[in-house]
Design a protein around this motif. Structure first.
Motif, PDB file in Angstrom:
ATOM      1  N   GLN A   1       7.106   0.460  -1.362  1.00 32.66           N
ATOM      2  CA  GLN A   1       6.486   0.944  -3.155  1.00 32.66           C
ATOM      3  C   GLN A   1       7.020   0.930  -3.775  1.00 32.66           C
ATOM      4  O   GLN A   1       7.398   0.875  -4.628  1.00 32.66           O
ATOM      5  N   GLU A   2       8.718   1.681  -3.576  1.00 31.68           N
ATOM      6  CA  GLU A   2       9.565   1.793  -4.330  1.00 31.68           C
ATOM      7  C   GLU A   2      10.116   0.567  -5.256  1.00 31.68           C
ATOM      8  O   GLU A   2      10.209   0.204  -6.679  1.00 31.68           O
TER       9      GLU A   2
ATOM     10  N   ASP B   1       6.912   4.717   8.257  1.00 28.17           N
ATOM     11  CA  ASP B   1       6.482   6.065   6.663  1.00 28.17           C
ATOM     12  C   ASP B   1       7.844   5.643   5.689  1.00 28.17           C
ATOM     13  O   ASP B   1       7.442   5.203   4.538  1.00 28.17           O
TER      14      ASP B   1
ATOM     15  N   GLU C   1       7.830   3.067   2.109  1.00 33.22           N
ATOM     16  CA  GLU C   1       8.060   4.004   0.747  1.00 33.22           C
ATOM     17  C   GLU C   1       8.577   3.034  -0.008  1.00 33.22           C
ATOM     18  O   GLU C   1       8.491   2.962  -1.048  1.00 33.22           O
TER      19      GLU C   1
END
Lengths: 291, 339
Positions: free
Chosen positions: A282-283, A275, A279
């Motif tokens: 995605q950022e 995860d 993340e």
């Protein structure tokens, strides 16, 4: 005469490759005194090329030539342990502050004093300055050709030498008449390790200054075994024009030195869990760092 | 007299990028010093080379053209430049910090007995006061370079000797055409006045130059690996990530020395300097000379098992973990999330 007479130019340098945490001062700059002094890596590779020629050609002699403070005799011993035959330390306070031009002048005088010779080998550059200038400048002052970035000595005869050169974008093999000055590239093979027999033989090799400073009494030993003498040459031995040495002989001046300070910026620390990685990706996608 | 001269390198009829970068910088310095910009090309005959060079704002292009002047040989190029610089007396002479420039410039500096600074990353015009001699110098070339393994930045000057010589690294200065129709003149040199037979005693027997070099300098994304990557095989993961992200692969000196990756990809003091949008440092501890080559990256992600690795101090994101675990996850989640 059998074999070749080879001179290897070498320099003792602070080991700038491994600036660890211990070598950093509290203000983020480097504590130079904490760096160990080492045999410049590419000069060691130059020594290896010389020793390979010596392996193949009996009667070959390898002389190390270095310039520096008294402690630079350490690298001459290091070279003797690996197979060099003798060494000369050019040392004099009057050399202090020399830039590459003044250094190459002093070295060229020492080389002339050692003539006749067949081949001069040196590393391409030293890791403290990375200039790669002293080799070509010394060759110009002596008036012989230079071959830079040698990766391999392909062949050598009494008349000429063939060298494979490592260039930025390829390789080149050139042939030059002897004598010639060759600088050795980092891609050349590493130097062999110390030889246990030679280590025993040269353990007490010292310069005159070291002998005078030392507490051990090896005077008789040095008289009996002249190969234990590391020669020291000063400005007078070289018959040098002092105008061309040290600060006065150095056209380049250091105007300013700024220490590079590595400041810690705000950094986010992540683990390797799925995860967390997702993340981050995605950022990066969101702020268009990756597309 | 008192102009700026740039030595331009040719490979296969094409002018080196670094030469164009130097011409661009040379023009700026010439404007500041109110002098002319000169260029010199020494090679076999290259048709239309002036059309490439003059638009960079070159007032005089010196051409020494002869079959045997290409490929580059130290001695004839030294002879031509030593005489040309003695005759023209420029105040500044610039060379690329390339295999050629770093072979040639020191030999000329020795012959002319003038100062030379290697591997500059920046050049400026400035003044200097010699406090000891109480002497002021104006319009000196300030030659700025990293030294001591990239731990210091030194500003070097040559107050007394001319030309002030410097080699400059490739890729640290931009290249920009000054005026497309710039009116400069071409001065063809009679080579017989500059060289003699003895300049050709070194012979090139064989030569292999890669046409298209690996050039990670212009990549916006660089995935770079260190000794901590572990093996040449593990580097495949880096290539895979670089491939999906549209980037390229670099490495530290330790990775190059270990044979994991070729020298052309080395980032750092003795390799190339990069400033990509994103630099992903895999298994790189962050030795100073490596950081010198990448610390200006817009964003840095480090992946390292060692939470204490110095690279983490300059990283925007420090992932503490094994490269072999983290990279496949990055690839997987990039593929999942990218549109």
């Amino acid at each position: 005469m059998k074999g070749y007479k080879i001179i290897v130019l070498a320099k003792q340098v602070p080991d700038t490759r491994n600036v660890g945490k211990d070598a950093m001062k509290a203000n983020g700059t480097v504590n130079r005194a904490a760096l160990p002094a080492v045999f410049n890596p590419e000069d060691l590779k130059a020594l290896e090329q010389a020793l390979r020629i010596k392996d193949e050609n009996p009667g070959t002699t390898v002389t190390l030539l270095t310039m520096g403070p008294g402690r630079a005799a350490e690298i001459i011993r290091e070279g003797l342990y690996r197979g060099a035959d003798d060494g000369i330390l050019i040392t004099d306070r009057k050399f202090a502050g020399s830039d590459t031009l003044a250094t190459s002048y002093a070295i060229s005088l020492a080389i002339k004093k050692l003539s006749p010779y067949d081949l001069i080998l040196s590393g391409r550059q030293a890791i403290d300055g990375d200039t790669a200038q002293v080799g070509p400048q010394a060759a110009e002052k002596i008036g012989i050709p230079q071959i830079t970035y040698c990766e391999e000595v392909v062949a050598i005869t009494k008349k000429s030498i063939q060298i494979k050169r490592r260039l930025e974008r390829g390789v080149e093999t050139v042939e030059a008449p002897l004598p010639v000055l060759v600088t050795v590239h980092g891609s050349a093979p590493d130097c062999r390790s110390r030889n246990a027999k030679l280590l025993m033989k040269y353990k007490h090799a010292e310069t005159v200054t070291e002998r005078q400073d030392g507490t051990d009494d090896y005077l008789e030993l040095h008289d009996a075994r002249p190969y234990l003498n590391i020669h020291e040459w000063t400005v007078d031995d070289l018959n040098a024009d002092e105008e061309w040495l040290g600060l006065s002989g150095s056209p380049t001046k250091v105007k300013k030195v700024t220490n590079v300070v590595f400041t810690a910026k705000e950094s986010k620390v992540l683990g390797d869990k799925d995860d967390e990685i997702e993340e981050l990706i995605q950022e990066l996608l969101e702020n268009h760092t990756i597309g | 007299m008192n102009n700026i001269i740039v030595y331009c390198e040719i490979e296969d009829g094409i002018l080196a990028d670094v030469s164009l970068e130097l011409l661009t910088k040379g023009r700026k310095l010439a404007d500041e010093l109110k002098c002319e910009l000169e260029a010199v090309v020494i090679s076999n005959e290259v048709e239309g080379i002036e059309k490439v060079i003059l638009p960079y704002g070159v007032d005089t292009l010196f051409l020494a053209q002869e079959e045997r002047l290409y490929p580059y040989l130290t001695l004839p190029h030294t002879s031509i430049l030593t005489k040309l610089l003695s005759d023209e007396k420029p105040q500044i002479a610039l060379f690329g910090a390339t295999s050629i420039g770093r072979d040639l410039a020191p030999r000329i500096a020795s012959a002319l007995r003038c100062g030379l600074t290697a591997d500059c990353t920046s050049l400026e015009i400035g003044e200097h006061r010699d406090k000891k001699q109480k002497k002021d110098y104006k319009d000196l070339l300030l030659q700025i370079r990293p030294a001591f393994g990239g731990n210091i930045i030194a500003t070097i000057i040559n107050p007394e000797t001319r030309p002030q010589m410097a080699t400059v690294r490739e890729g640290v200065m931009k290249k920009e055409i000054y005026a497309p129709n710039y009116k400069g003149k071409v001065n063809i040199l009679d080579t017989s006045k500059y060289i003699n037979e003895e300049d050709f005693i070194v012979k090139i027997l064989e030569r292999h130059i890669e046409k298209k070099k690996i050039d990670i300098k212009n990549s916006h994304i660089i995935v770079s690996g260190g000794y901590g990557v572990g093996s040449k095989e593990n580097f495949e993961l880096l290539f895979e990530l670089a491939d999906v992200l549209g980037g390229d692969v670099g490495g530290s000196r330790a990775a190059v020395d270990a044979g994991f990756i070729p020298h052309e990809r080395q980032v750092g003091q003795t390799g190339i300097t990069v400033r990509p949008h994103l630099y992903i440092a895999c298994g790189i501890s962050g030795a100073v000379q490596h950081r010198a080559g990448m610390e200006e990256s817009a964003m840095i992600i480090s992946i390292n098992k060692d939470a204490e690795a110095p690279i983490n101090n300059i990283a925007d994101y420090a992932i503490i973990g094994d490269v072999g675990d983290v990279l496949p996850k990055m690839i997987k989640y990039y593929k999942k999330n990218a549109k």
